[in-house]
Design a protein around this motif. Structure first.
Motif, PDB file in Angstrom:
ATOM      1  N   SER A  12       0.836  -1.207   0.000  1.00  0.00           N
ATOM      2  CA  SER A  12       0.000   0.000   0.000  1.00  0.00           C
ATOM      3  C   SER A  12       0.869   1.254   0.000  1.00  0.00           C
ATOM      4  CB  SER A  12      -0.953  -0.012   1.182  1.00  0.00           C
ATOM      5  OG  SER A  12      -0.238   0.021   2.397  1.00  0.00           O
ATOM      6  N   LEU A  13       2.003   1.221   0.679  1.00  0.00           N
ATOM      7  CA  LEU A  13       2.927   2.356   0.623  1.00  0.00           C
ATOM      8  C   LEU A  13       3.514   2.519  -0.780  1.00  0.00           C
ATOM      9  CD1 LEU A  13       4.765   2.051   4.060  1.00  0.00           C
ATOM     10  CD2 LEU A  13       3.116   3.778   3.350  1.00  0.00           C
ATOM     11  N   LYS A  14       3.812   1.398  -1.436  1.00  0.00           N
ATOM     12  CA  LYS A  14       4.284   1.476  -2.823  1.00  0.00           C
ATOM     13  C   LYS A  14       3.203   2.057  -3.725  1.00  0.00           C
ATOM     14  CE  LYS A  14       6.436  -1.976  -4.706  1.00  0.00           C
ATOM     15  NZ  LYS A  14       6.926  -3.314  -5.081  1.00  0.00           N
ATOM     16  N   LEU A  15       1.950   1.651  -3.504  1.00  0.00           N
ATOM     17  CA  LEU A  15       0.842   2.177  -4.298  1.00  0.00           C
ATOM     18  C   LEU A  15       0.695   3.679  -4.087  1.00  0.00           C
ATOM     19  CD1 LEU A  15      -1.477   1.440  -6.213  1.00  0.00           C
ATOM     20  CD2 LEU A  15      -2.881   1.062  -4.193  1.00  0.00           C
ATOM     21  N   LEU A  16       0.840   4.133  -2.862  1.00  0.00           N
ATOM     22  CA  LEU A  16       0.775   5.566  -2.597  1.00  0.00           C
ATOM     23  C   LEU A  16       1.931   6.317  -3.260  1.00  0.00           C
ATOM     24  CD1 LEU A  16      -0.352   5.668   1.126  1.00  0.00           C
ATOM     25  CD2 LEU A  16      -1.665   6.333  -0.893  1.00  0.00           C
ATOM     26  N   SER A  17       3.100   5.698  -3.314  1.00  0.00           N
ATOM     27  CA  SER A  17       4.220   6.353  -3.997  1.00  0.00           C
ATOM     28  C   SER A  17       3.979   6.398  -5.507  1.00  0.00           C
ATOM     29  CB  SER A  17       5.538   5.654  -3.684  1.00  0.00           C
ATOM     30  OG  SER A  17       5.605   4.395  -4.312  1.00  0.00           O
ATOM     31  N   TYR A  18       3.325   5.371  -6.069  1.00  0.00           N
ATOM     32  CA  TYR A  18       2.980   5.410  -7.493  1.00  0.00           C
ATOM     33  C   TYR A  18       1.985   6.532  -7.767  1.00  0.00           C
ATOM     34  CZ  TYR A  18       5.027   0.727  -7.693  1.00  0.00           C
ATOM     35  OH  TYR A  18       5.860  -0.347  -7.604  1.00  0.00           O
ATOM     36  N   GLU A  27       1.082  -1.069 -14.719  1.00  0.00           N
ATOM     37  CA  GLU A  27       0.989  -2.455 -14.261  1.00  0.00           C
ATOM     38  C   GLU A  27       1.524  -2.601 -12.835  1.00  0.00           C
ATOM     39  OE1 GLU A  27      -0.443  -5.105 -15.651  1.00  0.00           O
ATOM     40  OE2 GLU A  27      -1.101  -3.861 -17.322  1.00  0.00           O
ATOM     41  N   LEU A  28       2.383  -1.695 -12.416  1.00  0.00           N
ATOM     42  CA  LEU A  28       2.903  -1.749 -11.047  1.00  0.00           C
ATOM     43  C   LEU A  28       1.788  -1.549 -10.022  1.00  0.00           C
ATOM     44  CD1 LEU A  28       6.126   0.394 -11.586  1.00  0.00           C
ATOM     45  CD2 LEU A  28       5.980  -2.085 -11.367  1.00  0.00           C
ATOM     46  N   SER A  29       0.871  -0.650 -10.316  1.00  0.00           N
ATOM     47  CA  SER A  29      -0.257  -0.420  -9.417  1.00  0.00           C
ATOM     48  C   SER A  29      -1.179  -1.630  -9.362  1.00  0.00           C
ATOM     49  CB  SER A  29      -1.047   0.808  -9.860  1.00  0.00           C
ATOM     50  OG  SER A  29      -0.245   1.949  -9.823  1.00  0.00           O
ATOM     51  N   VAL A  30      -1.400  -2.242 -10.509  1.00  0.00           N
ATOM     52  CA  VAL A  30      -2.244  -3.440 -10.554  1.00  0.00           C
ATOM     53  C   VAL A  30      -1.602  -4.566  -9.755  1.00  0.00           C
ATOM     54  CG1 VAL A  30      -3.228  -5.190 -12.086  1.00  0.00           C
ATOM     55  CG2 VAL A  30      -3.242  -2.800 -12.769  1.00  0.00           C
ATOM     56  N   ARG A  31      -0.288  -4.702  -9.877  1.00  0.00           N
ATOM     57  CA  ARG A  31       0.424  -5.741  -9.143  1.00  0.00           C
ATOM     58  C   ARG A  31       0.366  -5.490  -7.635  1.00  0.00           C
ATOM     59  NH1 ARG A  31       6.224  -5.933 -10.751  1.00  0.00           N
ATOM     60  NH2 ARG A  31       5.283  -6.173 -12.791  1.00  0.00           N
ATOM     61  N   ALA A  32       0.508  -4.238  -7.217  1.00  0.00           N
ATOM     62  CA  ALA A  32       0.425  -3.912  -5.789  1.00  0.00           C
ATOM     63  C   ALA A  32      -0.966  -4.232  -5.246  1.00  0.00           C
ATOM     64  CB  ALA A  32       0.769  -2.447  -5.567  1.00  0.00           C
ATOM     65  N   LEU A  33      -2.004  -3.903  -6.008  1.00  0.00           N
ATOM     66  CA  LEU A  33      -3.370  -4.224  -5.571  1.00  0.00           C
ATOM     67  C   LEU A  33      -3.593  -5.733  -5.514  1.00  0.00           C
ATOM     68  CD1 LEU A  33      -5.365  -1.485  -7.453  1.00  0.00           C
ATOM     69  CD2 LEU A  33      -5.234  -1.790  -4.980  1.00  0.00           C
ATOM     70  N   TYR A  35      -1.285  -7.989  -4.773  1.00  0.00           N
ATOM     71  CA  TYR A  35      -0.637  -8.469  -3.554  1.00  0.00           C
ATOM     72  C   TYR A  35      -1.446  -8.106  -2.308  1.00  0.00           C
ATOM     73  CZ  TYR A  35       3.611  -9.677  -6.106  1.00  0.00           C
ATOM     74  OH  TYR A  35       4.507 -10.244  -6.953  1.00  0.00           O
ATOM     75  N   ILE A  36      -2.038  -6.926  -2.299  1.00  0.00           N
ATOM     76  CA  ILE A  36      -2.873  -6.526  -1.168  1.00  0.00           C
ATOM     77  C   ILE A  36      -4.082  -7.454  -1.056  1.00  0.00           C
ATOM     78  CG2 ILE A  36      -4.381  -4.703  -0.283  1.00  0.00           C
ATOM     79  CD1 ILE A  36      -2.369  -2.692  -1.508  1.00  0.00           C
ATOM     80  N   ALA A  40      -4.844  -9.969   2.111  1.00  0.00           N
ATOM     81  CA  ALA A  40      -6.091  -9.882   2.875  1.00  0.00           C
ATOM     82  C   ALA A  40      -6.789 -11.237   2.927  1.00  0.00           C
ATOM     83  CB  ALA A  40      -7.003  -8.823   2.276  1.00  0.00           C
ATOM     84  N   ILE A  41      -6.773 -11.958   1.824  1.00  0.00           N
ATOM     85  CA  ILE A  41      -7.377 -13.298   1.812  1.00  0.00           C
ATOM     86  C   ILE A  41      -6.603 -14.237   2.726  1.00  0.00           C
ATOM     87  CG2 ILE A  41      -7.797 -15.317   0.352  1.00  0.00           C
ATOM     88  CD1 ILE A  41      -8.432 -13.330  -1.930  1.00  0.00           C
ATOM     89  N   THR A  42      -5.285 -14.140   2.724  1.00  0.00           N
ATOM     90  CA  THR A  42      -4.460 -14.970   3.592  1.00  0.00           C
ATOM     91  C   THR A  42      -4.721 -14.661   5.062  1.00  0.00           C
ATOM     92  OG1 THR A  42      -2.737 -15.044   1.896  1.00  0.00           O
ATOM     93  CG2 THR A  42      -2.090 -15.645   4.131  1.00  0.00           C
ATOM     94  N   ILE A  43      -4.824 -13.381   5.389  1.00  0.00           N
ATOM     95  CA  ILE A  43      -5.095 -12.996   6.780  1.00  0.00           C
ATOM     96  C   ILE A  43      -6.451 -13.529   7.235  1.00  0.00           C
ATOM     97  CG2 ILE A  43      -5.601 -11.022   8.267  1.00  0.00           C
ATOM     98  CD1 ILE A  43      -3.398  -9.512   6.732  1.00  0.00           C
TER      99      ILE A  43
END
Length: 107
Positions: A12-18, A27-33, A35-36, A40-43
């Motif tokens: 999420s910090l990487k997404l905010l920096s993007y 595609e970096l933003s899509v990849r960050a989302l 992973y998030i 969340a599913i894992t948690i």
């Protein structure tokens, strides 16, 4: 459960920096989302496993476990809301990127 939380926090910090660098539609933003969403599913899965194991360990002792179960279900619900929100944003962002790339090919 701590590791997926911190991975999602880092993403999420990487997404905010993007967003700050005007690289939102990449595609970096899509990849960050993505992973998030997976974190969340894992948690939520780990919380459900913890609820089940706690239920099994406490079940025969006559203890009141409603607080334990309700707290776990609230945390699971919150984590799933984050997963759904990240999935919706990921899909929308991917569609915008696809439309943008189609328009770049036409021009």
């Amino acid at each position: 459960m701590v590791t997926p939380f911190f991975i999602a926090l880092y993403q999420s910090l990487k997404l905010l920096s993007y967003i700050d660098q005007n690289k939102v539609f990449s595609e970096l933003s899509v990849r960050a989302l993505k992973y998030i969403k997976y974190c969340a599913i894992t948690i939520s899965t780990l919380i459900v496993v913890g609820i089940i194991s706690g239920f099994i360990l406490i079940a025969g002792k006559g203890e009141d476990i409603t607080g334990f179960i309700s707290l776990g279900l609230m945390l699971t619900f919150a984590s799933m809301v984050i997963a759904v929100f990240a999935a919706v944003l990921q899909r929308l962002l991917q569609r915008v990127i696809d439309i943008k790339s189609e328009n770049d090919l036409i021009v």
